[in-house]
Design a protein around this motif. Structure first.
Motif, PDB file in Angstrom:
ATOM      1  N   ILE A 156       0.833  -1.206   0.000  1.00 16.54           N
ATOM      2  CA  ILE A 156       0.000   0.000   0.000  1.00 16.54           C
ATOM      3  C   ILE A 156       0.867   1.254   0.000  1.00 16.54           C
ATOM      4  CG2 ILE A 156      -1.672   1.313   1.365  1.00 16.54           C
ATOM      5  CD1 ILE A 156      -2.756  -1.441   2.328  1.00 16.54           C
ATOM      6  N   ASP A 157       1.944   1.234   0.780  1.00 18.04           N
ATOM      7  CA  ASP A 157       2.856   2.386   0.804  1.00 18.04           C
ATOM      8  C   ASP A 157       3.445   2.638  -0.584  1.00 18.04           C
ATOM      9  OD1 ASP A 157       2.438   2.726   3.497  1.00 18.04           O
ATOM     10  OD2 ASP A 157       4.295   1.734   4.117  1.00 18.04           O
ATOM     11  N   ASP A 158       3.906   1.565  -1.232  1.00 15.95           N
ATOM     12  CA  ASP A 158       4.535   1.701  -2.548  1.00 15.95           C
ATOM     13  C   ASP A 158       3.544   2.229  -3.585  1.00 15.95           C
ATOM     14  OD1 ASP A 158       6.819   0.718  -1.429  1.00 15.95           O
ATOM     15  OD2 ASP A 158       6.644  -1.298  -2.296  1.00 15.95           O
ATOM     16  N   LEU A 159       2.333   1.709  -3.555  1.00 13.78           N
ATOM     17  CA  LEU A 159       1.341   2.141  -4.537  1.00 13.78           C
ATOM     18  C   LEU A 159       0.833   3.548  -4.245  1.00 13.78           C
ATOM     19  CD1 LEU A 159      -0.685  -1.167  -5.093  1.00 13.78           C
ATOM     20  CD2 LEU A 159       1.084  -0.158  -6.544  1.00 13.78           C
ATOM     21  N   THR A 160       0.789   3.915  -2.973  1.00 13.21           N
ATOM     22  CA  THR A 160       0.398   5.288  -2.625  1.00 13.21           C
ATOM     23  C   THR A 160       1.400   6.280  -3.194  1.00 13.21           C
ATOM     24  OG1 THR A 160      -0.704   4.560  -0.591  1.00 13.21           O
ATOM     25  CG2 THR A 160      -0.053   6.877  -0.721  1.00 13.21           C
ATOM     26  N   TYR A 161       2.676   5.934  -3.133  1.00 12.64           N
ATOM     27  CA  TYR A 161       3.712   6.781  -3.735  1.00 12.64           C
ATOM     28  C   TYR A 161       3.587   6.797  -5.253  1.00 12.64           C
ATOM     29  CZ  TYR A 161       8.308   8.545  -5.049  1.00 12.64           C
ATOM     30  OH  TYR A 161       9.325   9.276  -5.606  1.00 12.64           O
ATOM     31  N   LYS A 162       3.385   5.613  -5.849  1.00 13.10           N
ATOM     32  CA  LYS A 162       3.302   5.500  -7.307  1.00 13.10           C
ATOM     33  C   LYS A 162       2.131   6.299  -7.870  1.00 13.10           C
ATOM     34  CE  LYS A 162       2.681   1.989 -10.941  1.00 13.10           C
ATOM     35  NZ  LYS A 162       3.909   2.252 -11.723  1.00 13.10           N
ATOM     36  N   TYR A 163       1.003   6.284  -7.171  1.00 15.10           N
ATOM     37  CA  TYR A 163      -0.201   6.938  -7.679  1.00 15.10           C
ATOM     38  C   TYR A 163      -0.523   8.221  -6.908  1.00 15.10           C
ATOM     39  CZ  TYR A 163      -0.958   2.680 -10.337  1.00 15.10           C
ATOM     40  OH  TYR A 163      -0.810   1.618 -11.203  1.00 15.10           O
ATOM     41  N   ASP A 164       0.510   8.870  -6.407  1.00 15.04           N
ATOM     42  CA  ASP A 164       0.332  10.138  -5.705  1.00 15.04           C
ATOM     43  C   ASP A 164      -0.356  11.153  -6.615  1.00 15.04           C
ATOM     44  OD1 ASP A 164       0.642  12.083  -3.651  1.00 15.04           O
ATOM     45  OD2 ASP A 164       2.389  12.880  -4.697  1.00 15.04           O
ATOM     46  N   GLY A 165      -1.430  11.743  -6.119  1.00  8.28           N
ATOM     47  CA  GLY A 165      -2.172  12.716  -6.913  1.00  8.28           C
ATOM     48  C   GLY A 165      -3.196  12.094  -7.837  1.00  8.28           C
ATOM     49  N   VAL A 166      -3.223  10.773  -7.900  1.00  6.83           N
ATOM     50  CA  VAL A 166      -4.198  10.073  -8.754  1.00  6.83           C
ATOM     51  C   VAL A 166      -5.244   9.354  -7.903  1.00  6.83           C
ATOM     52  CG1 VAL A 166      -4.491   8.313 -10.543  1.00  6.83           C
ATOM     53  CG2 VAL A 166      -2.439   9.743 -10.533  1.00  6.83           C
ATOM     54  N   PHE A 167      -4.773   8.620  -6.891  1.00 10.47           N
ATOM     55  CA  PHE A 167      -5.683   7.905  -5.997  1.00 10.47           C
ATOM     56  C   PHE A 167      -5.302   8.197  -4.544  1.00 10.47           C
ATOM     57  CE2 PHE A 167      -5.759   5.023  -9.746  1.00 10.47           C
ATOM     58  CZ  PHE A 167      -7.118   5.110 -10.026  1.00 10.47           C
ATOM     59  N   SER A 168      -6.306   8.214  -3.686  1.00 15.23           N
ATOM     60  CA  SER A 168      -6.056   8.381  -2.259  1.00 15.23           C
ATOM     61  C   SER A 168      -5.535   7.068  -1.674  1.00 15.23           C
ATOM     62  CB  SER A 168      -7.355   8.761  -1.542  1.00 15.23           C
ATOM     63  OG  SER A 168      -8.282   7.680  -1.586  1.00 15.23           O
ATOM     64  N   ARG A 169      -4.929   7.175  -0.518  1.00 14.58           N
ATOM     65  CA  ARG A 169      -4.448   5.964   0.160  1.00 14.58           C
ATOM     66  C   ARG A 169      -5.619   5.015   0.455  1.00 14.58           C
ATOM     67  NH1 ARG A 169       0.167   4.412   2.832  1.00 14.58           N
ATOM     68  NH2 ARG A 169      -0.113   2.751   4.381  1.00 14.58           N
ATOM     69  N   GLU A 170      -6.759   5.580   0.794  1.00 19.07           N
ATOM     70  CA  GLU A 170      -7.937   4.753   1.065  1.00 19.07           C
ATOM     71  C   GLU A 170      -8.332   3.945  -0.170  1.00 19.07           C
ATOM     72  OE1 GLU A 170     -12.589   5.171   2.565  1.00 19.07           O
ATOM     73  OE2 GLU A 170     -11.360   6.957   2.214  1.00 19.07           O
ATOM     74  N   SER A 171      -8.342   4.588  -1.333  1.00 17.69           N
ATOM     75  CA  SER A 171      -8.695   3.889  -2.566  1.00 17.69           C
ATOM     76  C   SER A 171      -7.685   2.792  -2.889  1.00 17.69           C
ATOM     77  CB  SER A 171      -8.768   4.879  -3.727  1.00 17.69           C
ATOM     78  OG  SER A 171      -9.822   5.805  -3.536  1.00 17.69           O
TER      79      SER A 171
END
Length: 206
Positions: free
Chosen positions: A14-29
């Protein structure tokens, strides 16, 4: 005692994907996407220790498809989705052939209406004979996100389970199922698919 990874094992994913999709998806999503991937893949995974890797790959594919479908991420090349029942033979072979014939000129996904636990070893053997080595391929369940992201949807034997959306280009290929077939028959299926994929790529001016 079960060795199946639990939800808390996916914090780093989740941490890695939150960084990858910063500004595109929220951490919750992203957390929801990772959990959805776990729920879909866990029942068919035979190697629990490998499951987190597959969950990350599948969640990444779904998030990218969702972002493309909503216009949050641009699609630089046409998107083709190959669908069969198990995503273990025909759709995997078609996707590999498309990427082999038009590297970098098309983005390819594959999925199954009822995915199994592994790609057919004979299908992998037939592809390897043409220098297509699928080291990271795994059967993936069909989702709305990949359907919405696709420009062309090719179905093979999945019948009514294959969704039909307006504005999409659909092709239904009558291709033999390689499941349980000897390598000689699977080679014929591979060559049939190559002819069809090549014709599709030419039609798309790729």
């Amino acid at each position: 005692m079960s060795t199946t990874p639990k939800t808390h094992d996916y914090t780093q994913v989740i941490d890695d994907l939150t960084y990858k999709y910063d500004g595109v998806f929220s951490r919750e999503s992203i957390t929801q996407a990772v959990e959805a991937a776990r729920v879909r893949l866990e029942p068919v995974s035979k190697v629990p220790n490998f499951l987190p890797i597959l969950v990350q790959r599948f969640a990444t594919e779904q998030l990218t498809a969702a972002a493309q479908a909503s216009g949050k991420i641009a699609k630089p090349v046409p998107e083709i989705l190959f669908i069969c029942v198990h995503n273990a033979g025909r759709s995997q072979m078609a996707a590999a052939l498309a990427e082999h014939l038009a590297p970098g000129k098309v983005h390819v996904r594959s999925a199954g209406s009822k995915p199994v636990d592994q790609v057919s070893p004979v299908a992998l053997e037939a592809l390897a004979e043409r220098d297509m080595i699928l080291t990271e391929a795994y059967p993936k369940p069909l989702t709305d996100d990949v359907v919405h992201a696709a420009d062309v949807i090719v179905t093979m034997g999945c019948g009514d389970a294959c969704p039909v959306l307006p504005g999409k280009r659909y092709l239904n290929w009558d291709v033999a199922d390689p499941a349980g077939q000897p390598i000689e028959k699977v080679r014929d299926i591979r060559d049939d698919l190559q002819s069809r994929v090549a014709a599709l790529l030419r039609d798309l001016n790729i």
